[in-house]
Each structure stands twice: as C-alpha cells, then as structure tokens.
Design a protein around this motif. Structure first.
Motif, short mmCIF file in Angstrom:
data_model
loop_
_atom_site.label_atom_id
_atom_site.label_comp_id
_atom_site.label_asym_id
_atom_site.label_seq_id
_atom_site.Cartn_x
_atom_site.Cartn_y
_atom_site.Cartn_z
N GLY A 66 0.78 -1.22 0.00
CA GLY A 66 0.00 0.00 0.00
C GLY A 66 0.82 1.28 0.00
O GLY A 66 2.03 1.27 0.18
N GLU A 67 0.11 2.37 -0.21
CA GLU A 67 0.71 3.69 -0.16
C GLU A 67 1.16 4.03 1.25
O GLU A 67 0.66 3.47 2.22
CB GLU A 67 -0.30 4.75 -0.59
CG GLU A 67 -0.68 4.70 -2.03
CD GLU A 67 -1.66 5.81 -2.42
OE1 GLU A 67 -2.28 6.45 -1.53
OE2 GLU A 67 -1.81 6.04 -3.62
N CYS A 68 2.07 4.97 1.33
CA CYS A 68 2.44 5.54 2.62
C CYS A 68 2.78 7.01 2.41
O CYS A 68 2.97 7.47 1.28
CB CYS A 68 3.57 4.78 3.29
SG CYS A 68 5.09 4.68 2.36
N ARG A 69 2.80 7.70 3.48
CA ARG A 69 3.11 9.13 3.46
C ARG A 69 4.36 9.35 4.30
O ARG A 69 4.51 8.76 5.36
CB ARG A 69 1.95 9.93 4.00
CG ARG A 69 0.71 9.49 3.27
CD ARG A 69 -0.45 10.35 3.25
NE ARG A 69 -1.58 9.67 2.63
CZ ARG A 69 -1.81 9.61 1.33
NH1 ARG A 69 -0.97 10.14 0.49
NH2 ARG A 69 -2.86 8.99 0.86
N CYS A 70 5.25 10.17 3.77
CA CYS A 70 6.49 10.48 4.48
C CYS A 70 6.55 11.97 4.77
O CYS A 70 5.99 12.79 4.04
CB CYS A 70 7.70 10.07 3.64
SG CYS A 70 7.90 8.29 3.47
N TYR A 71 7.25 12.28 5.83
CA TYR A 71 7.42 13.66 6.28
C TYR A 71 8.89 13.83 6.65
O TYR A 71 9.36 13.18 7.58
CB TYR A 71 6.53 13.95 7.49
CG TYR A 71 5.10 13.59 7.23
CD1 TYR A 71 4.21 14.53 6.70
CD2 TYR A 71 4.62 12.30 7.47
CE1 TYR A 71 2.89 14.17 6.43
CE2 TYR A 71 3.31 11.95 7.21
CZ TYR A 71 2.45 12.89 6.68
OH TYR A 71 1.15 12.55 6.42
N LYS A 72 9.61 14.66 5.89
CA LYS A 72 11.03 14.85 6.17
C LYS A 72 11.22 15.48 7.54
O LYS A 72 10.47 16.39 7.93
CB LYS A 72 11.68 15.73 5.10
CG LYS A 72 11.86 15.02 3.78
CD LYS A 72 12.67 15.87 2.83
CE LYS A 72 12.98 15.11 1.56
NZ LYS A 72 13.86 15.87 0.68
N ILE A 73 12.22 14.99 8.26
CA ILE A 73 12.52 15.48 9.60
C ILE A 73 14.02 15.55 9.82
O ILE A 73 14.80 15.03 9.03
CB ILE A 73 11.91 14.57 10.69
CG1 ILE A 73 12.52 13.15 10.58
CG2 ILE A 73 10.41 14.55 10.66
CD1 ILE A 73 12.46 12.35 11.84
N LYS A 74 14.37 16.17 10.91
CA LYS A 74 15.70 16.05 11.50
C LYS A 74 15.45 15.42 12.87
O LYS A 74 14.57 15.86 13.61
CB LYS A 74 16.38 17.40 11.68
CG LYS A 74 16.75 18.09 10.40
CD LYS A 74 18.04 17.59 9.86
CE LYS A 74 18.42 18.41 8.63
NZ LYS A 74 19.65 18.01 8.05
N LEU A 75 16.20 14.38 13.19
CA LEU A 75 16.10 13.71 14.49
C LEU A 75 17.43 13.93 15.20
O LEU A 75 18.45 13.42 14.74
CB LEU A 75 15.83 12.22 14.31
CG LEU A 75 15.86 11.40 15.60
CD1 LEU A 75 14.59 11.63 16.40
CD2 LEU A 75 16.04 9.94 15.32
N ASN A 76 17.39 14.71 16.26
CA ASN A 76 18.62 15.08 16.96
C ASN A 76 19.69 15.56 15.96
O ASN A 76 20.86 15.23 16.08
CB ASN A 76 19.15 13.94 17.80
CG ASN A 76 18.31 13.69 19.05
OD1 ASN A 76 17.26 14.28 19.23
ND2 ASN A 76 18.78 12.83 19.91
N GLY A 77 19.25 16.28 14.92
CA GLY A 77 20.15 16.86 13.94
C GLY A 77 20.44 16.02 12.73
O GLY A 77 21.09 16.49 11.79
N LEU A 78 19.99 14.75 12.68
CA LEU A 78 20.27 13.87 11.54
C LEU A 78 19.05 13.76 10.63
O LEU A 78 17.91 13.77 11.08
CB LEU A 78 20.68 12.48 12.03
CG LEU A 78 21.98 12.40 12.82
CD1 LEU A 78 22.25 10.96 13.26
CD2 LEU A 78 23.15 12.94 12.02
N GLU A 79 19.33 13.61 9.33
CA GLU A 79 18.30 13.51 8.31
C GLU A 79 17.49 12.22 8.44
O GLU A 79 18.04 11.16 8.74
CB GLU A 79 18.97 13.54 6.94
CG GLU A 79 18.06 13.29 5.77
CD GLU A 79 18.82 13.21 4.45
OE1 GLU A 79 18.19 13.50 3.43
OE2 GLU A 79 20.01 12.85 4.44
#
Length: 120
Positions: A66-79
């Motif tokens: 199935g489809e999924c949705r992604c949301y770009k983030i930084k986690l403790n400064g990492l991509e």
C-alpha cells in the motif's frame, strides 16, 4: 516534537527493503534508507501538517503493497523521515522513522531515550 525511543515489531526491515518502495525513497526523499525503522512514542499526537510526500503502492510477486506518506525530519540533527503507511493502525502518538543511517547506533539510542524531531 519530542518523544521516547520504543521497541518495534521488527517488520520495518521487510517493507523498507522492497524495490517498489526503495526506488521511490531515493527519488522522493533523496536517500536510501537503512533497512529498518526507529520507533518514537511522541509526547503528543503526531500532527503532520501539509508537507507530506506520497509513496505510491505497488504489486510485487503477486502481493500488493500500500501507499504511505512520508514527512522529512531532523532527528537530533540527523536527516530522516517519518513514514506512515496507509494500511496501518498506529496510535496517533507513535511514529516510525527511516533514515540513511542506523539511528540507534549513530545517536547511541536505547529504549526510553528522549529525542527531538523537527519537521522540515
């Protein structure tokens, strides 16, 4: 957003490594994800906002994904990116993170550690 690292079911690796998803991750997120996810239980329910990236579903070996949705983030400064499969029943305060790195190792994280996520 803030949350705590929690254990998962170990199924992320299987899905992340499917060619139909990996190709789109490279094209749309700009990275090849480590084959696995990092689960974070947020202090508050996830409110994604308008910056979603659609990863389309596909068929592979007589099975549909199935489809999924992604949301770009930084986690403790990492991509990385939050990934929300459409075919799941996640609690609203639980998110799965994909990243080109194994975040547990890179950030020396254990279950219960507090992390900060910033939507990009």
């Amino acid at each position: 957003m803030r949350g705590r690292v929690v254990g998962g079911l170990g199924q992320g690796q299987y899905y992340i490594s499917r060619k139909g998803y990996r190709h789109q991750f490279i094209q749309k997120l700009g990275f090849v994800p480590f084959p696995g996810t990092l689960n974070i239980k947020l202090d508050e329910p996830f409110n994604p906002g308008p910056h979603q990236i659609l990863i389309e579903g596909f068929r592979e070996e007589e099975r549909s994904f199935g489809e999924c949705r992604c949301y770009k983030i930084k986690l403790n400064g990492l991509e990385g990116a939050i990934i929300r499969p459409d075919r799941s029943s996640y609690p609203p305060d639980l998110v799965e993170i994909i990243s080109p790195l194994r975040l547990r190792d890179e950030l020396r994280l254990d279950d219960g550690d507090i992390v900060e996520l910033i939507l990009q």
